[in-house]
Scaffold this motif. Sequence first.
Motif, PDB file in Angstrom:
ATOM      1  N   ASP A  38      26.435  92.148  84.684  1.00  0.00           N
ATOM      2  CA  ASP A  38      25.821  90.932  84.139  1.00  0.00           C
ATOM      3  C   ASP A  38      24.313  90.861  84.339  1.00  0.00           C
ATOM      4  N   THR A  39      23.738  91.952  84.856  1.00  0.00           N
ATOM      5  CA  THR A  39      22.277  92.061  84.905  1.00  0.00           C
ATOM      6  C   THR A  39      21.844  93.178  83.954  1.00  0.00           C
ATOM      7  N   GLY A  70      18.641  90.207  89.750  1.00  0.00           N
ATOM      8  CA  GLY A  70      20.061  90.081  89.430  1.00  0.00           C
ATOM      9  C   GLY A  70      20.422  88.714  88.904  1.00  0.00           C
ATOM     10  N   ASN A  71      21.672  88.583  88.473  1.00  0.00           N
ATOM     11  CA  ASN A  71      22.111  87.343  87.834  1.00  0.00           C
ATOM     12  C   ASN A  71      22.768  86.367  88.801  1.00  0.00           C
ATOM     13  N   SER A  72      23.100  86.840  90.011  1.00  0.00           N
ATOM     14  CA  SER A  72      23.845  85.969  90.919  1.00  0.00           C
ATOM     15  C   SER A  72      22.953  85.433  92.039  1.00  0.00           C
ATOM     16  N   LEU A  73      22.751  84.124  92.059  1.00  0.00           N
ATOM     17  CA  LEU A  73      21.963  83.516  93.132  1.00  0.00           C
ATOM     18  C   LEU A  73      22.557  83.852  94.490  1.00  0.00           C
ATOM     19  N   LYS A  74      23.871  83.796  94.569  1.00  0.00           N
ATOM     20  CA  LYS A  74      24.548  83.999  95.841  1.00  0.00           C
ATOM     21  C   LYS A  74      24.421  85.435  96.345  1.00  0.00           C
ATOM     22  N   SER A  75      24.528  86.404  95.422  1.00  0.00           N
ATOM     23  CA  SER A  75      24.606  87.813  95.832  1.00  0.00           C
ATOM     24  C   SER A  75      23.302  88.579  95.676  1.00  0.00           C
ATOM     25  N   ASP A  76      22.489  88.187  94.714  1.00  0.00           N
ATOM     26  CA  ASP A  76      21.299  88.986  94.401  1.00  0.00           C
ATOM     27  C   ASP A  76      19.990  88.324  94.800  1.00  0.00           C
ATOM     28  N   PRO A  97      19.571  84.841  84.950  1.00  0.00           N
ATOM     29  CA  PRO A  97      20.954  84.346  84.803  1.00  0.00           C
ATOM     30  C   PRO A  97      21.667  84.965  83.607  1.00  0.00           C
ATOM     31  N   PHE A  98      22.954  85.133  83.744  1.00  0.00           N
ATOM     32  CA  PHE A  98      23.820  85.522  82.634  1.00  0.00           C
ATOM     33  C   PHE A  98      24.460  84.226  82.133  1.00  0.00           C
ATOM     34  N   HIS A  99      24.964  84.227  80.899  1.00  0.00           N
ATOM     35  CA  HIS A  99      25.405  82.941  80.340  1.00  0.00           C
ATOM     36  C   HIS A  99      26.664  82.383  81.018  1.00  0.00           C
ATOM     37  N   THR A 100      27.366  83.230  81.767  1.00  0.00           N
ATOM     38  CA  THR A 100      28.522  82.706  82.495  1.00  0.00           C
ATOM     39  C   THR A 100      28.540  83.286  83.912  1.00  0.00           C
ATOM     40  N   THR A 101      28.939  82.464  84.867  1.00  0.00           N
ATOM     41  CA  THR A 101      28.945  82.875  86.280  1.00  0.00           C
ATOM     42  C   THR A 101      30.312  82.610  86.886  1.00  0.00           C
ATOM     43  N   TRP A 102      30.848  83.616  87.560  1.00  0.00           N
ATOM     44  CA  TRP A 102      32.133  83.475  88.242  1.00  0.00           C
ATOM     45  C   TRP A 102      32.004  82.370  89.290  1.00  0.00           C
ATOM     46  N   MET A 103      33.034  81.540  89.367  1.00  0.00           N
ATOM     47  CA  MET A 103      33.002  80.393  90.273  1.00  0.00           C
ATOM     48  C   MET A 103      32.626  80.805  91.697  1.00  0.00           C
ATOM     49  N   HIS A 104      33.142  81.959  92.123  1.00  0.00           N
ATOM     50  CA  HIS A 104      32.886  82.457  93.480  1.00  0.00           C
ATOM     51  C   HIS A 104      31.399  82.719  93.735  1.00  0.00           C
ATOM     52  N   GLU A 105      30.639  82.965  92.664  1.00  0.00           N
ATOM     53  CA  GLU A 105      29.215  83.295  92.817  1.00  0.00           C
ATOM     54  C   GLU A 105      28.315  82.073  92.693  1.00  0.00           C
ATOM     55  N   GLN A 106      28.921  80.903  92.414  1.00  0.00           N
ATOM     56  CA  GLN A 106      28.102  79.713  92.228  1.00  0.00           C
ATOM     57  C   GLN A 106      27.641  79.131  93.560  1.00  0.00           C
ATOM     58  N   VAL A 107      26.422  78.593  93.556  1.00  0.00           N
ATOM     59  CA  VAL A 107      25.893  77.991  94.786  1.00  0.00           C
ATOM     60  C   VAL A 107      25.442  76.566  94.498  1.00  0.00           C
ATOM     61  N   LYS A 108      25.405  75.755  95.537  1.00  0.00           N
ATOM     62  CA  LYS A 108      24.929  74.369  95.393  1.00  0.00           C
ATOM     63  C   LYS A 108      23.414  74.356  95.257  1.00  0.00           C
ATOM     64  N   SER A 167      14.438  84.220  81.728  1.00  0.00           N
ATOM     65  CA  SER A 167      15.553  84.076  80.793  1.00  0.00           C
ATOM     66  C   SER A 167      15.985  85.427  80.232  1.00  0.00           C
ATOM     67  N   SER A 168      15.174  86.460  80.442  1.00  0.00           N
ATOM     68  CA  SER A 168      15.559  87.791  79.986  1.00  0.00           C
ATOM     69  C   SER A 168      14.813  88.835  80.809  1.00  0.00           C
ATOM     70  N   LEU A 169      15.430  89.993  80.989  1.00  0.00           N
ATOM     71  CA  LEU A 169      14.776  91.079  81.720  1.00  0.00           C
ATOM     72  C   LEU A 169      13.430  91.428  81.087  1.00  0.00           C
ATOM     73  N   LEU A 170      13.327  91.211  79.779  1.00  0.00           N
ATOM     74  CA  LEU A 170      12.101  91.569  79.068  1.00  0.00           C
ATOM     75  C   LEU A 170      10.875  90.824  79.604  1.00  0.00           C
ATOM     76  N   GLU A 171      11.093  89.643  80.185  1.00  0.00           N
ATOM     77  CA  GLU A 171       9.965  88.868  80.728  1.00  0.00           C
ATOM     78  C   GLU A 171       9.394  89.483  82.003  1.00  0.00           C
TER      79      GLU A 171
END
Lengths: 234, 234
Positions: A17-18, A179-185, A200-211, A224-228
């Motif tokens: 997802d990255t 990376g796309n995951s706040l929690k992991s990356d 970010p990727f347009h969808t995130t696994w619940m387990h990777e979500q953070v408050k 919003s994109s790697l190109l930036e």
Amino acid sequence: MEISYKNIKVIGFDADDTLWVNETYFRDAELEFAKLLAPYETANKIDQELFKMEMKNLPLYGYGVKGFVLSMVEMALEISNNNVSNTTMNAILNIGKDMLNKPVELLEGVEDVLKEFSKDYKLILVTKGDLLDQERKLEKSGLTNYFHHIEVLSDKQEENYSKLLNHLDIKPSEFLMIGNSLKSDILPLINIKAHAIHVPFHTTWMHEQVKESETNGKAYKTLSSLLELKKVMR
Amino acid sequence: MEISYKNIKVIGFDADDTLWVNETYFRDAELEFAKLLAPYETANKIDQELFKMEMKNLPLYGYGVKGFVLSMVEMALEISNNNVSNTTMNAILNIGKDMLNKPVELLEGVEDVLKEFSKDYKLILVTKGDLLDQERKLEKSGLTNYFHHIEVLSDKQEENYSKLLNHLDIKPSEFLMIGNSLKSDILPLINIKAHAIHVPFHTTWMHEQVKESETNGKAYKTLSSLLELKKVMR
């Protein structure tokens, strides 16, 4: 807050997802699983229960497709009260095999960005999940040659990153993770005083979500994109 | 043929069935599996068919317990002609969970030998299988601190070892691998001009067995216990 990347020598890229699509395939698999078990429960309930089962099994199975399939098999037995048919069992195994056999679909700008940045930085791939599956995806991606080192971790917590940087003899201040995951990356890197950029990727696994409270005051950029990346790192 | 180990700087140890018991647990699992499916086939036939299924799935699932369990589930469906009960399915999942939860049983002399050799050599652990499962076993073993580096490979072929030695900046002539599998721990090393010492375990998975012709003329020693290492390396 102004963030400077001038000390960066090594850039770590997350993979799923990255660089390429992954979570979408898990979502599709969950939908298919819910359809198979529709005689026993609503799709919503099945989704919730499958997630709970995955979380229960995570310490034992770890991340990746094989553990996910084993959790689906166990969930099918449980939610059907041991009435699930062998035809459904076969279908569940096939969901997993299809996932492992999926072609790799690169995200926007990936090859461009890796080509560009591999000139001035050492690039490493830092991913978690099934070792063989991740190696296979990398090979299918055609991106292997851009990377100086490939690391498949069993988890992506602060300790895993600290060990990796130690092993590769890189100072945290010289390392940028993308990376796309706040929690992991992202958060573990900020916490060990390395750099991180969130794409970010347009969808995130619940387990990777953070408050939101966990990201407050943390110094990382979101693109919003790697190109930036080219603009930001200049 | 006289073999000299005087240039050795780094010693690689295989883990499963070299440092701790592993294959025994797979044998036990196969016995249990055959008992569960006794209504459908003889134990011998079930064993053979399960092995074939594992080999068929190996390119997709790789080594390790999770792939083994998925192959058992698939075999149960096939060999019962889709008549296997959900109770049996649950029992199969539990065989896998029990394997992953097994305590680690060190083989004779392991701690002694690691302690002794870690004084004069860099020790690394080189294993294949599920990443998380291997990390967990190492942690349970209490041996982590003897190792300078841990490498979990998706396979142990010449190419995997060459990459590893490159990455760790070790010349083949300076590297000695110690393990129980001729196929995975010995022959690939001899073929890339590194050193290897064979310490057989009392049982070997069929997939790891090699023909005698493959070992002819290969320069490696065989020891009956890790404890003999002190004599040989002196």
